[in-house]
Scaffold this motif. Structure first.
Motif, PDB file in Angstrom:
ATOM      1  N   TYR A  65       0.822  -1.206   0.000  1.00  0.00           N
ATOM      2  CA  TYR A  65       0.000   0.000   0.000  1.00  0.00           C
ATOM      3  C   TYR A  65       0.859   1.261   0.000  1.00  0.00           C
ATOM      4  O   TYR A  65       2.020   1.259   0.412  1.00  0.00           O
ATOM      5  CB  TYR A  65      -0.918   0.026   1.237  1.00  0.00           C
ATOM      6  N   ARG A  67       0.626   4.633   2.075  1.00  0.00           N
ATOM      7  CA  ARG A  67      -0.042   5.240   3.229  1.00  0.00           C
ATOM      8  C   ARG A  67      -0.035   6.752   3.028  1.00  0.00           C
ATOM      9  O   ARG A  67       1.027   7.361   2.867  1.00  0.00           O
ATOM     10  CB  ARG A  67       0.690   4.864   4.513  1.00  0.00           C
ATOM     11  N   MET A  76      -5.020   4.038   3.107  1.00  0.00           N
ATOM     12  CA  MET A  76      -4.150   2.995   2.581  1.00  0.00           C
ATOM     13  C   MET A  76      -4.638   2.690   1.174  1.00  0.00           C
ATOM     14  O   MET A  76      -5.777   2.228   0.990  1.00  0.00           O
ATOM     15  CB  MET A  76      -4.194   1.749   3.456  1.00  0.00           C
ATOM     16  N   GLY A  78      -4.043   0.711  -2.415  1.00  0.00           N
ATOM     17  CA  GLY A  78      -3.391  -0.466  -2.981  1.00  0.00           C
ATOM     18  C   GLY A  78      -2.448  -0.102  -4.113  1.00  0.00           C
ATOM     19  O   GLY A  78      -2.833   0.584  -5.054  1.00  0.00           O
ATOM     20  N   GLY A  85      -8.209   0.891   0.373  1.00  0.00           N
ATOM     21  CA  GLY A  85      -8.625  -0.226   1.213  1.00  0.00           C
ATOM     22  C   GLY A  85      -8.936   0.161   2.633  1.00  0.00           C
ATOM     23  O   GLY A  85      -9.643  -0.557   3.345  1.00  0.00           O
ATOM     24  N   SER A  86      -8.408   1.297   3.058  1.00  0.00           N
ATOM     25  CA  SER A  86      -8.681   1.795   4.400  1.00  0.00           C
ATOM     26  C   SER A  86      -8.726   3.309   4.344  1.00  0.00           C
ATOM     27  O   SER A  86      -7.866   3.936   3.712  1.00  0.00           O
ATOM     28  CB  SER A  86      -7.597   1.346   5.385  1.00  0.00           C
ATOM     29  N   TYR A  99     -13.314  -4.493   5.669  1.00  0.00           N
ATOM     30  CA  TYR A  99     -12.235  -5.434   5.380  1.00  0.00           C
ATOM     31  C   TYR A  99     -11.534  -5.084   4.064  1.00  0.00           C
ATOM     32  O   TYR A  99     -11.159  -5.962   3.302  1.00  0.00           O
ATOM     33  CB  TYR A  99     -12.773  -6.869   5.316  1.00  0.00           C
ATOM     34  N   THR A 101      -8.570  -3.824   3.764  1.00  0.00           N
ATOM     35  CA  THR A 101      -7.200  -4.298   3.957  1.00  0.00           C
ATOM     36  C   THR A 101      -7.252  -5.493   4.902  1.00  0.00           C
ATOM     37  O   THR A 101      -8.236  -5.680   5.622  1.00  0.00           O
ATOM     38  CB  THR A 101      -6.306  -3.197   4.549  1.00  0.00           C
ATOM     39  N   LYS A 103      -7.452  -7.931   7.796  1.00  0.00           N
ATOM     40  CA  LYS A 103      -7.730  -7.866   9.235  1.00  0.00           C
ATOM     41  C   LYS A 103      -7.418  -9.243   9.811  1.00  0.00           C
ATOM     42  O   LYS A 103      -7.960 -10.255   9.356  1.00  0.00           O
ATOM     43  CB  LYS A 103      -9.193  -7.506   9.499  1.00  0.00           C
ATOM     44  N   ALA A 111      -9.252 -10.209   3.803  1.00  0.00           N
ATOM     45  CA  ALA A 111      -9.474  -8.920   3.159  1.00  0.00           C
ATOM     46  C   ALA A 111     -10.519  -9.066   2.070  1.00  0.00           C
ATOM     47  O   ALA A 111     -10.587 -10.091   1.389  1.00  0.00           O
ATOM     48  CB  ALA A 111      -8.175  -8.376   2.567  1.00  0.00           C
ATOM     49  N   PRO A 113     -11.103  -6.442  -0.678  1.00  0.00           N
ATOM     50  CA  PRO A 113     -10.894  -5.134  -1.309  1.00  0.00           C
ATOM     51  C   PRO A 113     -11.997  -4.742  -2.277  1.00  0.00           C
ATOM     52  O   PRO A 113     -12.150  -3.551  -2.570  1.00  0.00           O
ATOM     53  CB  PRO A 113      -9.552  -5.311  -2.033  1.00  0.00           C
ATOM     54  N   ALA A 116     -14.393  -2.022  -0.888  1.00  0.00           N
ATOM     55  CA  ALA A 116     -13.647  -0.867  -0.388  1.00  0.00           C
ATOM     56  C   ALA A 116     -14.071   0.372  -1.178  1.00  0.00           C
ATOM     57  O   ALA A 116     -15.216   0.481  -1.622  1.00  0.00           O
ATOM     58  CB  ALA A 116     -12.146  -1.143  -0.474  1.00  0.00           C
TER      59      ALA A 116
END
Length: 332
Positions: A65, A67, A76, A78, A85-86, A99, A101, A103, A111, A113, A116
């Motif tokens: 990822y 960040r 986050m 991909g 994803g987050s 989910y 990313t 967990k 995950a 994705p 997302a």
């Protein structure tokens, strides 16, 4: 501001009240956030070199990822998809995705994705008549979860930009994901060279983008001429204008756009149809090059409390910036 010849390395703009606003060079453009501009009016900013560089939006590679950290969001993204994803809203400590990313549970990480944010999807309808007027059953759906190239294109005190390239089937998708330091939006500036063809043999291919948020009993609302209407979040595509929204009582997401008119909502998922290749009566509809923009506006409360109407209008009618010579008086 476009087309400036001489931009300082680390520009700072002086607002009308004397406050200092960070700027950012982007090629020959100067980027900054103008605030408190009156309707049908103007404000004047002067730019000067900075005493020291302003703090940039924070971007770092972290495994699979990127960040991205702003004062508003922690995201986050991909590196093989451009999927967010987050996304954590730091104003209220809320994670939008369940989910997106991995967990880690008792034994293994899990995950999803495809559930997302900014998930590009190709869906194929089976052959049917009157394809330009009617939508029919989808027999195949492909989420673009991997195979993309994602790079950091720009990073500064105003914004960070991730560049995403997809090559899928016979088409190409280029996208810039824009995270701002101050505005609480994430913009997606998209170019598509779309070469898919709908036929009676292959059906009707669609390109969509999906945003799924973890919301408790959300309600879907869509902008219509001179108003907005709540509709069932049952997955059926419906017409809308500059925005659509899914919100619970305490939180929600709006998806803004500048030229698309087909949305569907299913629970906490909101999708926007970007392209659709019908073949009756036009045999090559939507083929060719397309440029469009859409935006994720995550907000506390309902769409009314979050002023989504104003956000949609501003996204479609951005401020116009002009360079003026310095002069005496109060007007440029």
């Amino acid at each position: 501001v476009a087309g400036l010849a001489d931009i300082p390395e680390d520009p700072v703009l002086i607002a009308p009240d004397g406050s200092r606003v960070p700027g950012q060079r982007s090629g020959s453009d100067l980027l900054f956030v103008a605030r408190d501009v009156p309707a049908l009016g103007h404000v004047v900013y002067h730019f000067v070199p900075a005493d020291a560089p302003a703090e940039s939006v924070a971007v770092a590679e972290e495994g699979a990822y990127f960040r991205v950290e702003t004062p508003v969001f922690r995201a986050m993204v991909g590196r093989a998809s451009g999927i967010i994803g987050s996304l954590v809203d730091k104003r209220c400590g809320r994670e939008l995705n369940a989910y997106g990313t991995p967990k880690w549970g008792t034994y293994v990480g899990s995950a999803r994705p495809e559930l997302a944010l900014n998930v590009l999807q190709i869906s194929d309808e089976e052959h049917h008549g009157m394809t330009a007027w009617l939508m029919n059953q989808v027999h195949r759906e492909q989420s673009l979860l991997s195979g993309a190239t994602v790079t950091l294109a720009e990073c500064g005190p105003v914004r960070a930009v991730l560049h995403v390239e997809h090559a899928v089937r016979s088409s190409r998708i280029l996208q810039e994901i824009v995270f701002y330091r101050d505005p609480d939006r994430v913009d997606f500036e998209t170019f598509v060279d779309w070469q898919e063809v709908g036929t009676p043999q292959t059906g009707v291919p669609n390109l969509k983008v999906a945003f799924t948020a973890r919301l408790d009993r959300p309600e879907a609302t869509f902008e219509i001429p001179y108003g907005a209407v709540a509709r069932p979040g049952d997955g059926q595509e419906v017409p809308a204008l500059r925005w659509a929204d899914v919100s619970a009582d305490d939180y929600g997401i709006s998806v803004l756009n500048d030229c698309k008119y087909g949305y569907d909502a299913l629970g906490g998922r909101l999708r926007l149809t970007l392209l659709r290749c019908t073949y009756d009566p036009d045999r090559v509809s939507d083929q060719g090059e397309h440029r469009f923009r859409y935006s994720l506006y995550a907000h506390a409360g309902t769409w009314r409390e979050a002023d989504t109407v104003r956000q949609g209008a501003g996204f479609n009618q951005p401020l116009l910036a002009r360079v003026a010579e310095v002069s005496d008086g109060t007007r440029p």
